[in-house]
Design a protein around this motif. Structure first.
Motif, mmCIF file in Angstrom:
data_model
loop_
_atom_site.group_PDB
_atom_site.id
_atom_site.type_symbol
_atom_site.label_atom_id
_atom_site.label_comp_id
_atom_site.label_asym_id
_atom_site.label_seq_id
_atom_site.Cartn_x
_atom_site.Cartn_y
_atom_site.Cartn_z
ATOM 1 N N TRP A 262 0.494 -7.711 7.487
ATOM 2 C CA TRP A 262 0.332 -6.265 7.436
ATOM 3 C C TRP A 262 1.665 -5.537 7.336
ATOM 4 C CZ3 TRP A 262 -4.549 -4.237 7.180
ATOM 5 C CH2 TRP A 262 -5.585 -5.147 7.406
ATOM 6 N N SER A 263 1.623 -4.345 6.783
ATOM 7 C CA SER A 263 2.807 -3.491 6.732
ATOM 8 C C SER A 263 3.018 -2.860 8.112
ATOM 9 C CB SER A 263 2.648 -2.410 5.662
ATOM 10 O OG SER A 263 1.586 -1.540 5.996
ATOM 11 N N PRO A 264 4.169 -2.240 8.360
ATOM 12 C CA PRO A 264 4.429 -1.664 9.684
ATOM 13 C C PRO A 264 3.414 -0.622 10.134
ATOM 14 C CG PRO A 264 6.484 -1.881 8.480
ATOM 15 C CD PRO A 264 5.377 -2.210 7.505
ATOM 16 N N ASP A 265 2.708 0.035 9.188
ATOM 17 C CA ASP A 265 1.735 1.046 9.616
ATOM 18 C C ASP A 265 0.439 0.433 10.129
ATOM 19 O OD1 ASP A 265 0.256 0.311 7.373
ATOM 20 O OD2 ASP A 265 0.583 2.190 6.302
ATOM 21 N N ARG A 266 0.259 -0.879 9.973
ATOM 22 C CA ARG A 266 -0.911 -1.631 10.448
ATOM 23 C C ARG A 266 -2.216 -1.220 9.780
ATOM 24 N NH1 ARG A 266 0.010 -1.335 16.996
ATOM 25 N NH2 ARG A 266 2.253 -1.725 17.014
ATOM 26 N N LEU A 267 -2.144 -0.372 8.804
ATOM 27 C CA LEU A 267 -3.330 0.050 8.069
ATOM 28 C C LEU A 267 -3.380 -0.605 6.700
ATOM 29 C CD1 LEU A 267 -5.844 1.865 7.885
ATOM 30 C CD2 LEU A 267 -4.360 3.685 7.019
ATOM 31 N N HIS A 268 -2.217 -0.787 6.093
ATOM 32 C CA HIS A 268 -2.138 -1.379 4.761
ATOM 33 C C HIS A 268 -1.591 -2.802 4.851
ATOM 34 C CE1 HIS A 268 -1.793 3.018 4.041
ATOM 35 N NE2 HIS A 268 -2.693 2.721 3.116
ATOM 36 N N ALA A 269 -2.120 -3.655 4.024
ATOM 37 C CA ALA A 269 -1.595 -5.007 3.940
ATOM 38 C C ALA A 269 -0.140 -4.968 3.459
ATOM 39 C CB ALA A 269 -2.438 -5.833 2.982
ATOM 40 N N GLY A 270 0.661 -5.914 3.926
ATOM 41 C CA GLY A 270 1.996 -6.115 3.390
ATOM 42 C C GLY A 270 1.921 -7.048 2.191
ATOM 43 N N PRO A 271 3.062 -7.434 1.616
ATOM 44 C CA PRO A 271 3.037 -8.310 0.440
ATOM 45 C C PRO A 271 2.246 -9.599 0.661
ATOM 46 C CG PRO A 271 5.217 -7.367 0.707
ATOM 47 C CD PRO A 271 4.436 -6.956 1.915
ATOM 48 N N LEU A 272 2.449 -10.255 1.807
ATOM 49 C CA LEU A 272 1.710 -11.489 2.073
ATOM 50 C C LEU A 272 0.219 -11.212 2.244
ATOM 51 C CD1 LEU A 272 1.776 -14.512 2.502
ATOM 52 C CD2 LEU A 272 2.374 -14.111 4.908
#
Length: 267
Positions: free
Chosen positions: A172-182
């Motif tokens: 997850w990305s730091p906002d925990r709402l959107h997925a990160g690259p992985l």
């Protein structure tokens, strides 16, 4: 390929910020996201594939239905991803039947035109954010309705809600709402697996290796929650109170069917 050995050559993605690619790249260098990654997977086997992404961040399921379905149908896709509903879950007035109704209308219209459609179920946000635990029942209700609508229309479902790896913060990305690259990479792999594409398997369901640094506990965890709330929850609530959306003034970043470039070597 499909079960009839016919390749998917016209892929159209409908949805909100996840489909747009938020969390995978940025608005300066460019977004990638799971839809781009799925298109790249298709192009590895059929370079003639063309891909359009109609998604816009902040859109509710009803807005995706009203604003993106007509242009999607005009593009005559043979493959479509429909991923929406999380923004609705976050609103005070959430109606699972209404949201699912919009999703089912899109499933029906796209499959009636001959498109293969694939969607996802959503993980419990409480796995990442304790403050979001009250939303868990909403996610369960929406996922149940997505499965029912998908069965009625022959839509493939990537069951991301069923696997514990989706709660790993590294996806997850730091906002925990959107997925990160992985995370976007895993979603694309889940969709490819649901479609039984060449080169796909269930590796996306497997846990990541143990983290080098353990997750914070105690006061460190509480401090991290406060920082997250100040950096992300506060601004999000501020937009809601002002009647604003992160997608205000934005349009689809890839509204036309275009060739797909060779996927980068990095994940």
């Amino acid at each position: 390929m499909t079960g009839t050995d016919t390749p998917y050559l016209r892929y159209v993605a409908l949805g909100d910020s996840q489909t747009e690619g938020v969390g995978d790249g940025d608005d300066t260098t460019g977004l990638r996201g799971f839809a781009d990654r799925l298109a790249e997977h298709l192009a590895l086997h059929h370079p003639a594939v063309r891909y359009a992404n109609l998604a816009v961040r902040g859109r509710l399921a009803g807005q995706v239905h009203a604003q993106q379905l007509p242009p999607a149908l005009a593009l005559r896709p043979d493959l479509a991803t429909v991923v929406a509903g999380v923004n609705d879950v976050l609103r005070p007035r959430f109606d699972a039947d209404e949201v699912a109704g919009h999703l089912e209308a899109m499933f029906s219209a796209l499959t009636a035109r001959g498109a293969r459609v694939v969607t996802v179920t959503f993980p419990d946000p409480g796995l990442l954010t304790p403050l979001a635990r009250p939303l868990g029942a909403r996610i369960v209700a929406l996922n149940d309705r997505i499965r029912e609508a998908a069965r009625r229309h022959g839509v493939a479902v990537a069951e991301t809600a069923h696997h514990s790896v989706v709660g790993d913060p590294r996806l997850w990305s730091p906002d925990r709402l959107h997925a990160g690259p992985l995370g976007h990479q895993r979603i694309a792999a889940a969709l490819a697996h649901a479609l039984d594409l060449p080169g796909s398997d269930d590796a996306w369901t497997r846990p990541l290796p143990p983290a080098a640094t353990p997750a914070p506990t105690g006061w460190r965890a509480a401090t991290a929650e406060l920082r997250w709330a100040g950096a992300f929850l506060g601004p999000w609530l501020g937009r809601r109170l002002r009647g604003r959306s992160s997608g205000d003034g934005r349009t689809a970043r890839r509204p036309h069917l275009l060739p797909v470039t060779t996927p980068p070597a990095t994940p």
